[in-house]
Design a protein around this motif. Structure first.
Motif, PDB file in Angstrom:
ATOM      1  N   ARG A 268     -23.380 -25.170 -28.457  1.00  0.00           N
ATOM      2  CA  ARG A 268     -24.597 -25.257 -27.659  1.00  0.00           C
ATOM      3  C   ARG A 268     -25.666 -24.286 -28.155  1.00  0.00           C
ATOM      4  O   ARG A 268     -26.850 -24.628 -28.224  1.00  0.00           O
ATOM      5  CB  ARG A 268     -24.279 -24.981 -26.191  1.00  0.00           C
ATOM      6  CG  ARG A 268     -25.477 -25.118 -25.262  1.00  0.00           C
ATOM      7  CD  ARG A 268     -25.054 -24.884 -23.808  1.00  0.00           C
ATOM      8  NE  ARG A 268     -24.069 -25.883 -23.370  1.00  0.00           N
ATOM      9  CZ  ARG A 268     -23.451 -25.847 -22.188  1.00  0.00           C
ATOM     10  NH1 ARG A 268     -23.692 -24.830 -21.351  1.00  0.00           N
ATOM     11  NH2 ARG A 268     -22.591 -26.778 -21.846  1.00  0.00           N
TER      12      ARG A 268
ATOM     13  N   ASP B 170     -16.317 -27.244 -17.399  1.00  0.00           N
ATOM     14  CA  ASP B 170     -16.684 -28.237 -16.395  1.00  0.00           C
ATOM     15  C   ASP B 170     -18.141 -28.703 -16.538  1.00  0.00           C
ATOM     16  O   ASP B 170     -18.464 -29.828 -16.133  1.00  0.00           O
ATOM     17  CB  ASP B 170     -16.472 -27.694 -14.984  1.00  0.00           C
ATOM     18  CG  ASP B 170     -15.000 -27.459 -14.677  1.00  0.00           C
ATOM     19  OD1 ASP B 170     -14.136 -28.054 -15.372  1.00  0.00           O
ATOM     20  OD2 ASP B 170     -14.705 -26.682 -13.745  1.00  0.00           O
ATOM     21  N   THR B 171     -19.015 -27.857 -17.097  1.00  0.00           N
ATOM     22  CA  THR B 171     -20.450 -28.204 -17.198  1.00  0.00           C
ATOM     23  C   THR B 171     -20.874 -28.511 -18.627  1.00  0.00           C
ATOM     24  O   THR B 171     -22.057 -28.488 -18.939  1.00  0.00           O
ATOM     25  CB  THR B 171     -21.298 -27.026 -16.664  1.00  0.00           C
ATOM     26  OG1 THR B 171     -21.018 -25.852 -17.454  1.00  0.00           O
ATOM     27  CG2 THR B 171     -20.985 -26.745 -15.210  1.00  0.00           C
ATOM     28  N   ARG B 172     -19.902 -28.825 -19.497  1.00  0.00           N
ATOM     29  CA  ARG B 172     -20.278 -29.017 -20.906  1.00  0.00           C
ATOM     30  C   ARG B 172     -21.162 -30.229 -21.137  1.00  0.00           C
ATOM     31  O   ARG B 172     -21.885 -30.295 -22.118  1.00  0.00           O
ATOM     32  CB  ARG B 172     -19.013 -29.129 -21.749  1.00  0.00           C
ATOM     33  CG  ARG B 172     -18.100 -30.273 -21.371  1.00  0.00           C
ATOM     34  CD  ARG B 172     -16.806 -30.220 -22.156  1.00  0.00           C
ATOM     35  NE  ARG B 172     -15.769 -31.045 -21.561  1.00  0.00           N
ATOM     36  CZ  ARG B 172     -14.524 -31.089 -22.014  1.00  0.00           C
ATOM     37  NH1 ARG B 172     -14.185 -30.351 -23.044  1.00  0.00           N
ATOM     38  NH2 ARG B 172     -13.643 -31.855 -21.430  1.00  0.00           N
TER      39      ARG B 172
ATOM     40  N   GLU C  72     -23.618 -31.076 -19.213  1.00  0.00           N
ATOM     41  CA  GLU C  72     -24.915 -30.906 -18.545  1.00  0.00           C
ATOM     42  C   GLU C  72     -25.936 -30.310 -19.505  1.00  0.00           C
ATOM     43  O   GLU C  72     -25.582 -29.578 -20.418  1.00  0.00           O
ATOM     44  CB  GLU C  72     -24.739 -29.979 -17.329  1.00  0.00           C
ATOM     45  CG  GLU C  72     -23.818 -30.597 -16.274  1.00  0.00           C
ATOM     46  CD  GLU C  72     -23.620 -29.657 -15.093  1.00  0.00           C
ATOM     47  OE1 GLU C  72     -24.314 -28.610 -15.051  1.00  0.00           O
ATOM     48  OE2 GLU C  72     -22.794 -29.982 -14.224  1.00  0.00           O
TER      49      GLU C  72
ATOM     50  N   ARG D  77     -15.708 -22.888 -15.807  1.00  0.00           N
ATOM     51  CA  ARG D  77     -17.038 -23.386 -15.417  1.00  0.00           C
ATOM     52  C   ARG D  77     -17.795 -23.912 -16.625  1.00  0.00           C
ATOM     53  O   ARG D  77     -18.488 -24.938 -16.538  1.00  0.00           O
ATOM     54  CB  ARG D  77     -17.832 -22.264 -14.749  1.00  0.00           C
ATOM     55  CG  ARG D  77     -17.315 -21.870 -13.365  1.00  0.00           C
ATOM     56  CD  ARG D  77     -18.158 -20.748 -12.773  1.00  0.00           C
ATOM     57  NE  ARG D  77     -17.590 -20.267 -11.521  1.00  0.00           N
ATOM     58  CZ  ARG D  77     -18.099 -19.262 -10.820  1.00  0.00           C
ATOM     59  NH1 ARG D  77     -19.185 -18.629 -11.261  1.00  0.00           N
ATOM     60  NH2 ARG D  77     -17.540 -18.879  -9.702  1.00  0.00           N
TER      61      ARG D  77
END
Length: 226
Positions: free
Chosen positions: A190, A222-224, A226, A219
């Motif tokens: 990212r 879980d938010t990869r 987004e 977390r």
């Protein structure tokens, strides 16, 4: 080697082979079953684990009476299983009708038809303790030889419990490492940074939010998207 010692040696060999290969509950069931077979006069056997704040668990009971005996012991705050788990190595009661060490527990046990007890410490750790416990309906059942057999059986029960916990800890450590690795990979992709900086970001987030590192990593996972 007499017949009893030969049988004991065979059972110990079997139990030793199964400690690393089977679930801890199955190994403990074999231990309590072996106690019934190898120690004359044992009518009820089980393992008592004592946790923090008065929590406890009865494992591998050979009879439902063991649940009552353990519950009664925890309620009274005294008894051979508690004493073995927390203090002594071996605790033997030859006759509960004349047992001054447990003035509250002994009379209630007699009402249940139990007159003898033999308890062996498994281990005592910071948060838990355990004992292998044998009960009989007749008085004056056991001698030094019975204590020796029980001590060997208790050692196998302790090995099974500790091996299981070490396995759980290892699995937890591997899971934690895997999740942190996944989170690092997501951050590296990212933000186009290397793994050292990615881990530093995870650690900084953990400190800033007062959150465990593994929870921060989860977390991120879980938010990869987004």
């Amino acid at each position: 080697m007499n017949v009893q010692n030969h049988d004991l040696a065979l059972r110990m060999a079997d139990l030793a082979r199964t400690v690393a290969l089977r679930k801890v509950d199955d190994v403990l069931a074999d231990v309590t079953s072996a106690a019934m077979e190898l120690i004359p006069g044992v009518d009820v056997a089980g393992v008592l684990l004592i946790g923090r704040a008065g929590s406890f668990e009865t494992l591998a009971p050979t009879n439902d009476l063991m649940f009552k005996l353990d519950q009664l012991q925890m309620r009274c705050g005294e008894g051979p299983c508690l004493e073995a788990a927390l203090d002594e190595i071996v605790v033997r009661t030859d006759d509960f009708r004349n047992e001054p060490r447990f003035p509250t527990y002994a009379p209630e046990v007699v009402e249940l038809g139990v007159l003898s007890a033999l308890s062996f410490k498994l281990y005592t750790a910071d948060r838990t303790a355990g004992a292998l416990n044998l009960f009989g309906f007749q008085p004056k059942l056991w001698d030094a030889e019975a204590e020796t057999v029980g001590t060997v059986l208790a050692a196998h029960a302790a090995a099974a419990i500790l091996a299981s916990r070490e396995g759980d800890q290892l699995q937890s450590a591997l899971t934690t490492r895997d999740r942190i690795g996944q989170a690092k990979g997501i951050i590296m992709e990212r933000f186009k940074i290397d793994d050292v900086r990615a881990f530093a970001m995870l650690r900084q987030l953990s400190q800033d939010t007062n959150t465990k590192l593994i929870d921060v990593a989860q977390r991120v996972i879980d938010t990869r998207g987004e």
